[in-house]
Design a protein around this motif. Structure first.
Motif, PDB file in Angstrom:
ATOM      1  N   THR A  27       0.829  -1.206   0.000  1.00  0.00           N
ATOM      2  CA  THR A  27       0.000   0.000   0.000  1.00  0.00           C
ATOM      3  C   THR A  27       0.861   1.252   0.000  1.00  0.00           C
ATOM      4  OG1 THR A  27      -1.784  -1.162   1.129  1.00  0.00           O
ATOM      5  CG2 THR A  27      -1.810   1.243   1.251  1.00  0.00           C
ATOM      6  N   TYR A  53      -3.438  -4.108  -7.724  1.00  0.00           N
ATOM      7  CA  TYR A  53      -3.307  -3.831  -6.287  1.00  0.00           C
ATOM      8  C   TYR A  53      -4.558  -4.250  -5.517  1.00  0.00           C
ATOM      9  CZ  TYR A  53      -3.468  -1.048  -2.029  1.00  0.00           C
ATOM     10  OH  TYR A  53      -3.614  -0.638  -0.732  1.00  0.00           O
ATOM     11  N   GLU A  54      -5.730  -3.896  -6.036  1.00  0.00           N
ATOM     12  CA  GLU A  54      -6.980  -4.209  -5.339  1.00  0.00           C
ATOM     13  C   GLU A  54      -7.189  -5.713  -5.218  1.00  0.00           C
ATOM     14  OE1 GLU A  54      -6.757  -2.135  -7.949  1.00  0.00           O
ATOM     15  OE2 GLU A  54      -7.222  -0.176  -7.094  1.00  0.00           O
ATOM     16  N   SER A  58      -7.247  -7.484  -1.535  1.00  0.00           N
ATOM     17  CA  SER A  58      -8.490  -8.136  -1.094  1.00  0.00           C
ATOM     18  C   SER A  58      -8.266  -9.615  -0.801  1.00  0.00           C
ATOM     19  CB  SER A  58      -9.603  -7.947  -2.122  1.00  0.00           C
ATOM     20  OG  SER A  58      -9.309  -8.627  -3.322  1.00  0.00           O
TER      21      SER A  58
END
Length: 165
Positions: A27, A53-54, A58
């Motif tokens: 992050t 990234y997401e 997740s």
């Protein structure tokens, strides 16, 4: 047996902590890339963010978050109403502790069972993450292990609590 369960819970929590640290690092890198991209645009350049990234966050969060539950149970860190229970006699506190351990065991077993069903369904459907295209089913495994370890620890506490009071 208790020591083996508690040691496994500790190691699982450490692994969950490492995953949480990895999420924080990724992050930070991604946010830094966004900031550098804003600056680079002033010079007609760009700095790309982390692709997928997401998806990554997740799936890792779904694994890491559940890895702390057995440790929390081993140290009796789940929500308890000690102030309320101290007003009653010891025998009542033992009954409440035993009942809560039984219910916690049942909850963890139910969640583990549902996660196994979810894993089977996701694997059967060959579900992939939206951007990275990773298989989703392997990310169920740490959660399933966590739920059944949580159940084992809570189940063992059903019998040990009588000796503690």
């Amino acid at each position: 047996m208790k020591n083996v369960l508690y040691k496994a819970a500790s190691w699982l929590a450490v692994a969950g902590g490492m995953l949480a640290l990895l999420i924080a690092i990724v992050t930070i890198v991604n946010v830094t890339a966004f900031g550098l991209d804003k600056i680079a645009r002033l010079f007609d350049a760009n700095v790309p963010a982390i692709i997928g990234y997401e998806d990554f966050v997740s799936m890792i969060v779904s694994s890491a978050a559940l890895m702390f539950f057995p440790y929390c149970q081993a140290h009796r860190g789940h929500v308890a109403v000690d102030v309320f229970i101290k007003m009653f006699p010891d025998w009542f506190a033992r009954i409440v502790d035993t009942l809560s351990a039984i219910l916690m065991t049942c909850l963890a077993l139910f969640l583990g069972y549902m996660m196994v069903n979810g894993l089977i369904e996701v694997r059967g459907d060959n579900t992939l993450s939206a951007i990275l295209g990773w298989q989703i089913w392997p990310f169920y495994v740490p959660g399933i292990i966590s739920m059944f370890l949580w159940a084992a620890i809570a189940g063992s506490q059903i019998f040990e609590r009588e000796a503690d009071v």
